[in-house]
Design a protein around this motif. Structure first.
Motif, PDB file in Angstrom:
ATOM      1  N   ILE A  21     100.439 -58.866  31.103  1.00 16.92           N
ATOM      2  CA  ILE A  21     100.216 -58.582  32.628  1.00 16.92           C
ATOM      3  C   ILE A  21     101.389 -58.064  33.172  1.00 16.92           C
ATOM      4  CG2 ILE A  21      99.264 -58.975  34.803  1.00 16.92           C
ATOM      5  CD1 ILE A  21      97.171 -60.905  33.395  1.00 16.92           C
ATOM      6  N   LYS A  22     101.711 -57.106  33.702  1.00 17.50           N
ATOM      7  CA  LYS A  22     103.019 -56.768  34.413  1.00 17.50           C
ATOM      8  C   LYS A  22     102.733 -57.481  35.484  1.00 17.50           C
ATOM      9  CE  LYS A  22     103.467 -51.937  33.174  1.00 17.50           C
ATOM     10  NZ  LYS A  22     103.363 -50.398  34.025  1.00 17.50           N
ATOM     11  N   ILE A  23     104.141 -58.475  35.937  1.00  8.33           N
ATOM     12  CA  ILE A  23     104.094 -59.174  37.015  1.00  8.33           C
ATOM     13  C   ILE A  23     103.849 -58.345  38.530  1.00  8.33           C
ATOM     14  CG2 ILE A  23     105.447 -60.600  38.286  1.00  8.33           C
ATOM     15  CD1 ILE A  23     104.610 -61.783  35.447  1.00  8.33           C
ATOM     16  N   ALA A  24     104.463 -57.225  38.362  1.00  3.70           N
ATOM     17  CA  ALA A  24     104.049 -56.435  39.735  1.00  3.70           C
ATOM     18  C   ALA A  24     102.612 -56.180  39.877  1.00  3.70           C
ATOM     19  CB  ALA A  24     104.841 -54.893  39.539  1.00  3.70           C
ATOM     20  N   ASP A  25     101.627 -56.155  38.891  1.00  2.89           N
ATOM     21  CA  ASP A  25     100.351 -56.289  38.967  1.00  2.89           C
ATOM     22  C   ASP A  25      99.521 -57.495  39.646  1.00  2.89           C
ATOM     23  OD1 ASP A  25     100.594 -53.647  38.182  1.00  2.89           O
ATOM     24  OD2 ASP A  25     100.044 -53.826  36.312  1.00  2.89           O
ATOM     25  N   ILE A  26     100.367 -58.620  39.687  1.00  4.70           N
ATOM     26  CA  ILE A  26      99.435 -59.806  40.350  1.00  4.70           C
ATOM     27  C   ILE A  26      99.708 -59.749  41.543  1.00  4.70           C
ATOM     28  CG2 ILE A  26      99.760 -62.348  40.179  1.00  4.70           C
ATOM     29  CD1 ILE A  26     101.006 -62.294  37.380  1.00  4.70           C
ATOM     30  N   LYS A  27      98.595 -59.485  42.358  1.00  4.46           N
ATOM     31  CA  LYS A  27      98.647 -59.616  43.731  1.00  4.46           C
ATOM     32  C   LYS A  27      98.677 -60.843  44.243  1.00  4.46           C
ATOM     33  CE  LYS A  27      97.845 -55.170  43.211  1.00  4.46           C
ATOM     34  NZ  LYS A  27      98.939 -54.437  42.886  1.00  4.46           N
ATOM     35  N   ASP A  28      99.222 -61.123  45.418  1.00  7.04           N
ATOM     36  CA  ASP A  28      99.158 -62.219  46.333  1.00  7.04           C
ATOM     37  C   ASP A  28      97.685 -62.912  46.232  1.00  7.04           C
ATOM     38  OD1 ASP A  28     101.683 -62.263  46.456  1.00  7.04           O
ATOM     39  OD2 ASP A  28     101.781 -61.583  48.505  1.00  7.04           O
ATOM     40  N   SER A  29      97.656 -64.496  46.292  1.00  4.00           N
ATOM     41  CA  SER A  29      96.389 -64.795  46.798  1.00  4.00           C
ATOM     42  C   SER A  29      95.439 -64.485  47.780  1.00  4.00           C
ATOM     43  CB  SER A  29      96.323 -66.349  46.576  1.00  4.00           C
ATOM     44  OG  SER A  29      97.005 -66.978  45.432  1.00  4.00           O
ATOM     45  N   PRO A  30      94.489 -64.135  48.175  1.00  2.85           N
ATOM     46  CA  PRO A  30      93.797 -63.736  49.287  1.00  2.85           C
ATOM     47  C   PRO A  30      93.866 -64.765  50.586  1.00  2.85           C
ATOM     48  CG  PRO A  30      92.154 -64.409  47.853  1.00  2.85           C
ATOM     49  CD  PRO A  30      93.377 -64.613  47.117  1.00  2.85           C
ATOM     50  N   ILE A  32     106.666 -58.289  31.893  1.00  2.00           N
ATOM     51  CA  ILE A  32     105.383 -58.599  31.412  1.00  2.00           C
ATOM     52  C   ILE A  32     105.268 -60.228  31.179  1.00  2.00           C
ATOM     53  CG2 ILE A  32     103.758 -58.329  29.499  1.00  2.00           C
ATOM     54  CD1 ILE A  32     104.270 -55.424  29.444  1.00  2.00           C
ATOM     55  N   GLU A  33     104.092 -60.712  31.376  1.00  2.00           N
ATOM     56  CA  GLU A  33     103.948 -62.044  31.043  1.00  2.00           C
ATOM     57  C   GLU A  33     102.683 -62.184  30.535  1.00  2.00           C
ATOM     58  OE1 GLU A  33     104.136 -65.578  33.719  1.00  2.00           O
ATOM     59  OE2 GLU A  33     105.600 -64.593  35.069  1.00  2.00           O
ATOM     60  N   GLN A  34     102.318 -63.127  29.759  1.00  4.10           N
ATOM     61  CA  GLN A  34     101.146 -63.345  28.585  1.00  4.10           C
ATOM     62  C   GLN A  34     100.381 -64.467  29.405  1.00  4.10           C
ATOM     63  OE1 GLN A  34     102.333 -63.672  24.740  1.00  4.10           O
ATOM     64  NE2 GLN A  34     101.412 -61.748  24.293  1.00  4.10           N
ATOM     65  N   PHE A  35      99.051 -64.261  29.481  1.00  2.29           N
ATOM     66  CA  PHE A  35      98.245 -65.147  30.428  1.00  2.29           C
ATOM     67  C   PHE A  35      96.941 -65.456  29.116  1.00  2.29           C
ATOM     68  CE2 PHE A  35     100.486 -63.556  33.624  1.00  2.29           C
ATOM     69  CZ  PHE A  35     100.683 -64.505  34.415  1.00  2.29           C
ATOM     70  N   LEU A  36      96.473 -66.681  29.014  1.00  5.66           N
ATOM     71  CA  LEU A  36      95.341 -66.836  28.374  1.00  5.66           C
ATOM     72  C   LEU A  36      94.264 -66.995  29.510  1.00  5.66           C
ATOM     73  CD1 LEU A  36      94.028 -68.402  25.847  1.00  5.66           C
ATOM     74  CD2 LEU A  36      94.184 -70.390  26.991  1.00  5.66           C
ATOM     75  N   THR A  37      93.143 -66.244  29.106  1.00  4.48           N
ATOM     76  CA  THR A  37      92.448 -66.079  29.888  1.00  4.48           C
ATOM     77  C   THR A  37      90.902 -67.025  29.289  1.00  4.48           C
ATOM     78  OG1 THR A  37      91.352 -64.184  28.837  1.00  4.48           O
ATOM     79  CG2 THR A  37      92.788 -63.703  30.420  1.00  4.48           C
ATOM     80  N   PHE A  38      90.090 -67.298  30.328  1.00  2.87           N
ATOM     81  CA  PHE A  38      89.111 -68.167  30.099  1.00  2.87           C
ATOM     82  C   PHE A  38      88.072 -68.085  31.057  1.00  2.87           C
ATOM     83  CE2 PHE A  38      92.003 -70.812  32.538  1.00  2.87           C
ATOM     84  CZ  PHE A  38      91.251 -71.436  33.164  1.00  2.87           C
ATOM     85  N   GLU A  39      86.873 -68.392  30.744  1.00  3.81           N
ATOM     86  CA  GLU A  39      85.672 -68.360  31.741  1.00  3.81           C
ATOM     87  C   GLU A  39      85.250 -69.587  32.232  1.00  3.81           C
ATOM     88  OE1 GLU A  39      84.216 -65.035  32.251  1.00  3.81           O
ATOM     89  OE2 GLU A  39      85.582 -64.404  31.072  1.00  3.81           O
ATOM     90  N   VAL A  56      95.899 -68.795  32.654  1.00 11.44           N
ATOM     91  CA  VAL A  56      96.954 -69.579  32.939  1.00 11.44           C
ATOM     92  C   VAL A  56      98.295 -69.006  32.005  1.00 11.44           C
ATOM     93  CG1 VAL A  56      95.833 -71.668  33.261  1.00 11.44           C
ATOM     94  CG2 VAL A  56      96.245 -70.953  30.950  1.00 11.44           C
ATOM     95  N   GLU A  57      99.408 -69.044  32.256  1.00 12.65           N
ATOM     96  CA  GLU A  57     100.491 -68.727  31.699  1.00 12.65           C
ATOM     97  C   GLU A  57     100.286 -69.223  30.245  1.00 12.65           C
ATOM     98  OE1 GLU A  57     104.368 -69.362  33.371  1.00 12.65           O
ATOM     99  OE2 GLU A  57     103.347 -69.998  35.051  1.00 12.65           O
ATOM    100  N   ILE A  58     100.620 -68.388  29.283  1.00 12.99           N
ATOM    101  CA  ILE A  58     100.343 -68.608  27.868  1.00 12.99           C
ATOM    102  C   ILE A  58     101.328 -69.698  27.614  1.00 12.99           C
ATOM    103  CG2 ILE A  58     101.758 -66.896  26.870  1.00 12.99           C
ATOM    104  CD1 ILE A  58      98.605 -68.087  25.302  1.00 12.99           C
ATOM    105  N   LEU A  59     102.778 -69.604  28.133  1.00  7.82           N
ATOM    106  CA  LEU A  59     103.703 -70.461  27.750  1.00  7.82           C
ATOM    107  C   LEU A  59     103.571 -71.991  28.090  1.00  7.82           C
ATOM    108  CD1 LEU A  59     106.804 -68.429  28.680  1.00  7.82           C
ATOM    109  CD2 LEU A  59     105.963 -68.966  26.487  1.00  7.82           C
ATOM    110  N   LYS A  60     102.548 -72.116  28.951  1.00 10.63           N
ATOM    111  CA  LYS A  60     102.021 -73.582  29.434  1.00 10.63           C
ATOM    112  C   LYS A  60     101.014 -74.144  28.487  1.00 10.63           C
ATOM    113  CE  LYS A  60     103.831 -73.927  33.397  1.00 10.63           C
ATOM    114  NZ  LYS A  60     104.835 -75.002  33.747  1.00 10.63           N
ATOM    115  N   VAL A  61     100.476 -73.336  27.557  1.00 11.42           N
ATOM    116  CA  VAL A  61      99.145 -73.912  26.632  1.00 11.42           C
ATOM    117  C   VAL A  61     100.052 -74.387  25.313  1.00 11.42           C
ATOM    118  CG1 VAL A  61      97.389 -72.847  25.355  1.00 11.42           C
ATOM    119  CG2 VAL A  61      97.603 -71.919  27.257  1.00 11.42           C
TER     120      VAL A  61
END
Length: 157
Positions: free
Chosen positions: A106-115, A7-14, A22-27
């Motif tokens: 978010i589970k890394i496996a749940d991140i789908k490739d870019s379209p 699992i990775e953590q992501f900061l979400t924004f609008e 974005v990855e929370i570790l980058k914030v």
């Protein structure tokens, strides 16, 4: 090898009603919008720079960077200060977002490739897409999005 349960953590924004992450570790920090020092002869998406505890931090408006409609900054407009890594080392840059939403696990496996949208659509800044129970979110690769080598010759701080 990435485990299906990692699992990775992501900061979400609008931005323009759409969700991004974005990855929370980058914030490094989140700040309310404040006036920035303009930098002459730069693209319009580079709003200027902030003095952040003695470090000069370029501020990028993602709406403009992505070619979205401009909007007035409001009391919920934020600057997300990020630590960006590239071949020259690390750099601190800020992005303007309409609002910060949440931090998601978010589970890394749940991140789908870019379209695959063809050669005319630029998806190089996307790490992938996440489809949650109530939203679909674009996960950004901030190291590519804010690559200071790409800005070389544009911004001289």
């Amino acid at each position: 090898m990435v485990s299906d349960t990692q699992i990775e953590q992501f900061l979400t924004f609008e931005l323009a009603g759409e969700s991004y992450g974005v990855e929370i570790l980058k914030v490094q920090e989140i700040r309310g919008w404040e006036a920035v020092r303009e930098i002459p002869n730069t693209p319009t998406f580079i709003k200027g720079a902030l003095n952040l505890r003695g470090e000069i931090v370029p501020i990028i408006d993602l709406r403009e960077r992505f070619g979205m409609e401009e909007t007035e900054y409001s009391p919920v407009t934020v600057v997300i200060v990020l630590c960006v890594e590239n071949s020259l080392g690390s750099n601190v840059m800020g992005i303007v977002a309409d609002a910060v939403s949440d931090v998601l696990d978010i589970k890394i496996a749940d991140i789908k490739d870019s379209p695959k949208l063809g050669s005319k659509i630029d998806t190089r800044y996307m790490r992938g897409m996440y489809v949650g129970k109530t939203q679909m979110m674009m996960i950004l690769d901030v190291d590519k999005l804010l690559d200071s080598e790409e800005f070389e010759g544009i911004v001289n701080l």
